[in-house]
Design a protein around this motif. Structure first.
Motif, PDB file in Angstrom:
ATOM      1  N   MET A  67       5.005   2.678  13.657  1.00 56.29           N
ATOM      2  CA  MET A  67       5.561   1.364  13.386  1.00 56.29           C
ATOM      3  C   MET A  67       6.989   1.528  12.879  1.00 56.29           C
ATOM      4  O   MET A  67       7.279   2.433  12.123  1.00 56.29           O
ATOM      5  CB  MET A  67       4.695   0.665  12.326  1.00 56.29           C
ATOM      6  N   GLU A  68       7.850   0.646  13.287  1.00 56.70           N
ATOM      7  CA  GLU A  68       9.242   0.731  12.886  1.00 56.70           C
ATOM      8  C   GLU A  68       9.390   0.489  11.386  1.00 56.70           C
ATOM      9  O   GLU A  68       8.656  -0.276  10.793  1.00 56.70           O
ATOM     10  CB  GLU A  68      10.073  -0.313  13.637  1.00 56.70           C
ATOM     11  N   GLU A  69      10.374   1.142  10.797  1.00 55.28           N
ATOM     12  CA  GLU A  69      10.612   1.026   9.364  1.00 55.28           C
ATOM     13  C   GLU A  69      10.864  -0.419   8.946  1.00 55.28           C
ATOM     14  O   GLU A  69      10.370  -0.871   7.932  1.00 55.28           O
ATOM     15  CB  GLU A  69      11.794   1.916   8.964  1.00 55.28           C
ATOM     16  N   ARG A  70      11.617  -1.155   9.740  1.00 56.77           N
ATOM     17  CA  ARG A  70      11.937  -2.534   9.353  1.00 56.77           C
ATOM     18  C   ARG A  70      10.699  -3.423   9.337  1.00 56.77           C
ATOM     19  O   ARG A  70      10.659  -4.425   8.650  1.00 56.77           O
ATOM     20  CB  ARG A  70      13.008  -3.127  10.267  1.00 56.77           C
ATOM     21  N   MET A  71       9.676  -3.057  10.084  1.00 60.72           N
ATOM     22  CA  MET A  71       8.436  -3.832  10.099  1.00 60.72           C
ATOM     23  C   MET A  71       7.577  -3.539   8.871  1.00 60.72           C
ATOM     24  O   MET A  71       6.668  -4.268   8.568  1.00 60.72           O
ATOM     25  CB  MET A  71       7.631  -3.521  11.363  1.00 60.72           C
ATOM     26  N   ARG A  72       7.881  -2.467   8.164  1.00 58.25           N
ATOM     27  CA  ARG A  72       7.068  -2.077   7.031  1.00 58.25           C
ATOM     28  C   ARG A  72       7.696  -2.496   5.706  1.00 58.25           C
ATOM     29  O   ARG A  72       7.307  -2.011   4.662  1.00 58.25           O
ATOM     30  CB  ARG A  72       6.815  -0.581   7.061  1.00 58.25           C
ATOM     31  N   ARG A  73       8.625  -3.412   5.761  1.00 64.50           N
ATOM     32  CA  ARG A  73       9.260  -3.917   4.548  1.00 64.50           C
ATOM     33  C   ARG A  73       8.914  -5.382   4.382  1.00 64.50           C
ATOM     34  O   ARG A  73       8.689  -6.085   5.347  1.00 64.50           O
ATOM     35  CB  ARG A  73      10.771  -3.778   4.633  1.00 64.50           C
ATOM     36  N   VAL A  74       8.913  -5.813   3.124  1.00 57.67           N
ATOM     37  CA  VAL A  74       8.689  -7.223   2.835  1.00 57.67           C
ATOM     38  C   VAL A  74       9.961  -7.769   2.221  1.00 57.67           C
ATOM     39  O   VAL A  74      10.527  -7.171   1.304  1.00 57.67           O
ATOM     40  CB  VAL A  74       7.504  -7.409   1.866  1.00 57.67           C
ATOM     41  N   ASP A  75      10.410  -8.889   2.725  1.00 58.51           N
ATOM     42  CA  ASP A  75      11.598  -9.555   2.192  1.00 58.51           C
ATOM     43  C   ASP A  75      11.352  -9.883   0.713  1.00 58.51           C
ATOM     44  O   ASP A  75      10.371 -10.547   0.384  1.00 58.51           O
ATOM     45  CB  ASP A  75      11.848 -10.833   2.988  1.00 58.51           C
ATOM     46  N   PRO A  76      12.205  -9.407  -0.180  1.00 53.83           N
ATOM     47  CA  PRO A  76      12.019  -9.675  -1.619  1.00 53.83           C
ATOM     48  C   PRO A  76      11.940 -11.168  -1.940  1.00 53.83           C
ATOM     49  O   PRO A  76      11.196 -11.562  -2.836  1.00 53.83           O
ATOM     50  CB  PRO A  76      13.247  -9.038  -2.271  1.00 53.83           C
ATOM     51  N   SER A  86       2.449  -7.541  -5.632  1.00 52.27           N
ATOM     52  CA  SER A  86       3.365  -6.417  -5.469  1.00 52.27           C
ATOM     53  C   SER A  86       3.136  -5.829  -4.082  1.00 52.27           C
ATOM     54  O   SER A  86       2.076  -6.008  -3.482  1.00 52.27           O
ATOM     55  CB  SER A  86       3.140  -5.371  -6.561  1.00 52.27           C
ATOM     56  N   TYR A  87       4.147  -5.138  -3.589  1.00 50.69           N
ATOM     57  CA  TYR A  87       4.089  -4.589  -2.243  1.00 50.69           C
ATOM     58  C   TYR A  87       3.764  -3.110  -2.277  1.00 50.69           C
ATOM     59  O   TYR A  87       4.422  -2.339  -2.979  1.00 50.69           O
ATOM     60  CB  TYR A  87       5.430  -4.830  -1.543  1.00 50.69           C
ATOM     61  N   ASP A  88       2.750  -2.706  -1.539  1.00 49.92           N
ATOM     62  CA  ASP A  88       2.390  -1.305  -1.374  1.00 49.92           C
ATOM     63  C   ASP A  88       2.881  -0.877   0.007  1.00 49.92           C
ATOM     64  O   ASP A  88       2.252  -1.189   1.025  1.00 49.92           O
ATOM     65  CB  ASP A  88       0.879  -1.134  -1.496  1.00 49.92           C
ATOM     66  N   ALA A  89       4.020  -0.198   0.042  1.00 55.80           N
ATOM     67  CA  ALA A  89       4.634   0.195   1.315  1.00 55.80           C
ATOM     68  C   ALA A  89       3.789   1.226   2.059  1.00 55.80           C
ATOM     69  O   ALA A  89       3.737   1.220   3.285  1.00 55.80           O
ATOM     70  CB  ALA A  89       6.035   0.741   1.073  1.00 55.80           C
ATOM     71  N   GLU A  90       3.121   2.091   1.334  1.00 53.84           N
ATOM     72  CA  GLU A  90       2.319   3.142   1.958  1.00 53.84           C
ATOM     73  C   GLU A  90       1.179   2.556   2.787  1.00 53.84           C
ATOM     74  O   GLU A  90       0.891   3.009   3.889  1.00 53.84           O
ATOM     75  CB  GLU A  90       1.763   4.073   0.886  1.00 53.84           C
ATOM     76  N   ARG A  91       0.537   1.529   2.259  1.00 53.32           N
ATOM     77  CA  ARG A  91      -0.590   0.896   2.968  1.00 53.32           C
ATOM     78  C   ARG A  91      -0.191  -0.390   3.684  1.00 53.32           C
ATOM     79  O   ARG A  91      -1.017  -0.993   4.353  1.00 53.32           O
ATOM     80  CB  ARG A  91      -1.719   0.599   1.994  1.00 53.32           C
ATOM     81  N   ASN A  92       1.049  -0.824   3.474  1.00 55.97           N
ATOM     82  CA  ASN A  92       1.553  -2.064   4.073  1.00 55.97           C
ATOM     83  C   ASN A  92       0.660  -3.251   3.687  1.00 55.97           C
ATOM     84  O   ASN A  92       0.128  -3.956   4.550  1.00 55.97           O
ATOM     85  CB  ASN A  92       1.685  -1.929   5.590  1.00 55.97           C
ATOM     86  N   ILE A  97      -0.780  -6.784   5.832  1.00 57.66           N
ATOM     87  CA  ILE A  97       0.386  -7.330   6.525  1.00 57.66           C
ATOM     88  C   ILE A  97       0.277  -6.837   7.959  1.00 57.66           C
ATOM     89  O   ILE A  97       0.259  -5.635   8.207  1.00 57.66           O
ATOM     90  CB  ILE A  97       1.703  -6.855   5.886  1.00 57.66           C
ATOM     91  N   ARG A  98       0.173  -7.779   8.882  1.00 56.12           N
ATOM     92  CA  ARG A  98       0.023  -7.432  10.294  1.00 56.12           C
ATOM     93  C   ARG A  98       1.200  -7.986  11.077  1.00 56.12           C
ATOM     94  O   ARG A  98       1.491  -9.177  10.986  1.00 56.12           O
ATOM     95  CB  ARG A  98      -1.280  -8.006  10.845  1.00 56.12           C
ATOM     96  N   ASP A  99       1.858  -7.120  11.812  1.00 54.31           N
ATOM     97  CA  ASP A  99       3.031  -7.505  12.610  1.00 54.31           C
ATOM     98  C   ASP A  99       4.070  -8.223  11.757  1.00 54.31           C
ATOM     99  O   ASP A  99       4.699  -9.185  12.185  1.00 54.31           O
ATOM    100  CB  ASP A  99       2.627  -8.389  13.795  1.00 54.31           C
ATOM    101  N   GLY A 100       4.215  -7.764  10.507  1.00 54.85           N
ATOM    102  CA  GLY A 100       5.209  -8.331   9.609  1.00 54.85           C
ATOM    103  C   GLY A 100       4.789  -9.626   8.934  1.00 54.85           C
ATOM    104  O   GLY A 100       5.565 -10.214   8.186  1.00 54.85           O
TER     105      GLY A 100
END
Length: 62
Positions: free
Chosen positions: A1-10, A26-32, A45-48
């Motif tokens: 998965m692309e890096e930008r898809m694994r981020r959440v807009d603050p 809170s956001y868990d980037a490792e598990r998305n 979080i699925r498909d952003g």
């Protein structure tokens, strides 16, 4: 998965709350996932897109 898809807009994270506890997430980037410590649930979080349904959440041990 692309890096930008694994981020959440603050800004989005500031607006979203747990549908069960109404607490902050809170956001868990490792598990998305978005984590509600108060409710002990992790929302996927699925498909952003955060899936904010209690029935879709994973119970977590803290």
């Amino acid at each position: 998965m692309e890096e930008r898809m694994r981020r959440v807009d603050p800004k989005l994270l500031e607006l979203l709350v747990c549908p069960l506890s109404k607490g902050r997430l809170s956001y868990d980037a490792e598990r998305n996932e978005l984590i509600s410590e108060k409710a002990r649930l992790a929302y996927p979080i699925r498909d952003g897109i955060p899936i904010m349904l209690i029935s879709e959440a994973r119970k977590i041990e803290m």
